[in-house]
Design a protein around this motif. Structure first.
Motif, PDB file in Angstrom:
ATOM      1  N   SER A 152      30.141  57.323  32.817  1.00 40.86           N
ATOM      2  CA  SER A 152      30.145  56.924  31.417  1.00 40.86           C
ATOM      3  C   SER A 152      29.751  55.453  31.316  1.00 40.86           C
ATOM      4  N   GLN A 153      29.376  55.046  30.114  1.00 39.33           N
ATOM      5  CA  GLN A 153      29.040  53.644  29.860  1.00 39.33           C
ATOM      6  C   GLN A 153      29.764  53.186  28.606  1.00 39.33           C
ATOM      7  N   PRO A 192      18.387  57.022  23.855  1.00 39.79           N
ATOM      8  CA  PRO A 192      19.649  57.392  23.208  1.00 39.79           C
ATOM      9  C   PRO A 192      20.823  56.612  23.781  1.00 39.79           C
ATOM     10  N   MET A 193      21.992  56.775  23.137  1.00 42.75           N
ATOM     11  CA  MET A 193      23.224  56.187  23.670  1.00 42.75           C
ATOM     12  C   MET A 193      23.590  56.900  24.965  1.00 42.75           C
ATOM     13  N   LEU A 194      24.221  56.180  25.873  1.00 44.62           N
ATOM     14  CA  LEU A 194      24.647  56.778  27.137  1.00 44.62           C
ATOM     15  C   LEU A 194      26.145  56.550  27.362  1.00 44.62           C
ATOM     16  N   TRP A 195      26.908  56.649  26.282  1.00 44.69           N
ATOM     17  CA  TRP A 195      28.346  56.401  26.383  1.00 44.69           C
ATOM     18  C   TRP A 195      29.012  57.367  27.367  1.00 44.69           C
ATOM     19  N   GLY A 196      28.727  58.653  27.222  1.00 45.42           N
ATOM     20  CA  GLY A 196      29.284  59.653  28.127  1.00 45.42           C
ATOM     21  C   GLY A 196      30.746  59.929  27.860  1.00 45.42           C
ATOM     22  N   SER A 197      31.237  61.011  28.416  1.00 41.86           N
ATOM     23  CA  SER A 197      32.639  61.398  28.244  1.00 41.86           C
ATOM     24  C   SER A 197      33.247  61.919  29.542  1.00 41.86           C
ATOM     25  N   LYS A 198      32.469  61.913  30.622  1.00 41.25           N
ATOM     26  CA  LYS A 198      32.945  62.455  31.895  1.00 41.25           C
ATOM     27  C   LYS A 198      32.760  61.406  32.989  1.00 41.25           C
ATOM     28  N   ARG A 199      33.792  61.253  33.817  1.00 39.82           N
ATOM     29  CA  ARG A 199      33.736  60.266  34.882  1.00 39.82           C
ATOM     30  C   ARG A 199      33.992  60.915  36.234  1.00 39.82           C
ATOM     31  N   THR A 200      32.968  61.537  36.767  1.00 36.99           N
ATOM     32  CA  THR A 200      33.068  61.974  38.156  1.00 36.99           C
ATOM     33  C   THR A 200      33.041  60.733  39.042  1.00 36.99           C
ATOM     34  N   GLY A 201      32.233  59.763  38.634  1.00 37.49           N
ATOM     35  CA  GLY A 201      32.210  58.441  39.253  1.00 37.49           C
ATOM     36  C   GLY A 201      32.760  57.440  38.250  1.00 37.49           C
ATOM     37  N   PRO A 202      32.850  56.162  38.604  1.00 36.54           N
ATOM     38  CA  PRO A 202      33.427  55.167  37.702  1.00 36.54           C
ATOM     39  C   PRO A 202      32.536  54.862  36.505  1.00 36.54           C
ATOM     40  N   ASP A 203      33.138  54.298  35.473  1.00 36.04           N
ATOM     41  CA  ASP A 203      32.365  53.797  34.344  1.00 36.04           C
ATOM     42  C   ASP A 203      31.535  52.605  34.831  1.00 36.04           C
ATOM     43  N   ILE A 204      30.296  52.489  34.353  1.00 37.16           N
ATOM     44  CA  ILE A 204      29.421  51.414  34.843  1.00 37.16           C
ATOM     45  C   ILE A 204      28.965  50.476  33.724  1.00 37.16           C
ATOM     46  N   ALA A 205      29.708  50.468  32.616  1.00 38.56           N
ATOM     47  CA  ALA A 205      29.307  49.619  31.496  1.00 38.56           C
ATOM     48  C   ALA A 205      29.278  48.142  31.851  1.00 38.56           C
TER      49      ALA A 205
END
Length: 243
Positions: free
Chosen positions: A71-72, A98-111
């Motif tokens: 997610s971001q 598009p936005m890349l916010w995401g809702s799933k974290r198989t890996g860490p958030d990279i924002a």
């Protein structure tokens, strides 16, 4: 309550009107905030657009499906902030299409990934994630080092972004390919122009460690290294607290 429902089901017009009414309430709740979007999304005069190389890296990031596991968007929850850094601001996604916010974290958030690790770390991680994170289940993307970055369509990519509101200038669009090359080749004649067009803080260096070729690895690492750095979030927060 249930009797009213049974009665409505027997009357087509009444049921239709009830459905329209319920849907209208939901629509108003979702749409009304959009009319005040200019008031809720803070301005960021210091924010810049993605360079052609970073935008190409973002497109590769989407092409490879990286957004499905990372997610971001850092939420305002304490656990999120403690682990990943300052919570995400709406303005940071201003130029994301598009936005890349995401809702799933198989890996860490990279924002807030930009600048956290070296370019070499990212290259090694993408070639074989287990080399730097032994427990990682991320697939390897070693072929990015072998694939030459396509540059003939970079001007078109910037023009498409401008069509949806990203403020790329005609000069930026016309020099997209040269700027992508210059950003990854600091010793070239094109590198100085990148800083002039996108700002002195722009990362200009050989991202994949090989100045002889401009690869997809260069583009992806350039994109990862800018995440979270387009806006000084600490400065924005301090300004908001003093108002």
């Amino acid at each position: 309550m249930f009797k009213l429902h049974y009665k409505l089901e027997r009357r087509a017009i009444g049921l239709t009107l009830a459905i329209i009414g319920a849907a209208s309430i939901g629509g108003i709740v979702e749409i009304a905030p959009l009319f005040t979007i200019d008031e809720t999304v803070e301005a960021a005069p210091d924010m810049r657009v993605y360079t052609p190389l970073e935008l190409a890296g973002r497109n590769i990031y989407m092409r490879e499906g990286c957004y499905a596991c990372h997610s971001q968007m850092i939420r305002t929850l304490k656990d999120d902030v403690d682990r990943y850094g300052h919570y995400s601001l709406a303005v940071e996604s201003k130029y994301d299409h598009p936005m890349l916010w995401g809702s799933k974290r198989t890996g860490p958030d990279i924002a807030r990934l930009g600048g956290k690790y070296s370019d070499e770390w990212h290259v090694r991680h993408l070639i074989n994630p287990r080399d730097v994170v032994p427990v990682s289940i991320m697939p390897a993307y070693g072929w990015l080092m072998e694939r030459t970055l396509r540059m003939d369509d970079l001007s078109g990519q910037l023009a498409a972004q401008r069509a949806v509101g990203v403020p790329y200038t005609g000069e930026m669009i016309a020099n997209a390919a040269a700027d992508a090359y210059g950003q990854a080749n600091p010793d070239s004649n094109a590198s100085a122009a990148v800083a002039e067009r996108y700002g002195e803080a722009t990362n200009v260096r050989t991202f994949d460690g090989n100045a002889q070729r401009l690869t997809e690895m260069d583009a992806l690492v350039a994109y990862l290294q800018i995440l979270g750095n387009l806006v000084d979030v600490n400065q924005k927060t301090a300004a908001a607290e003093t108002e």
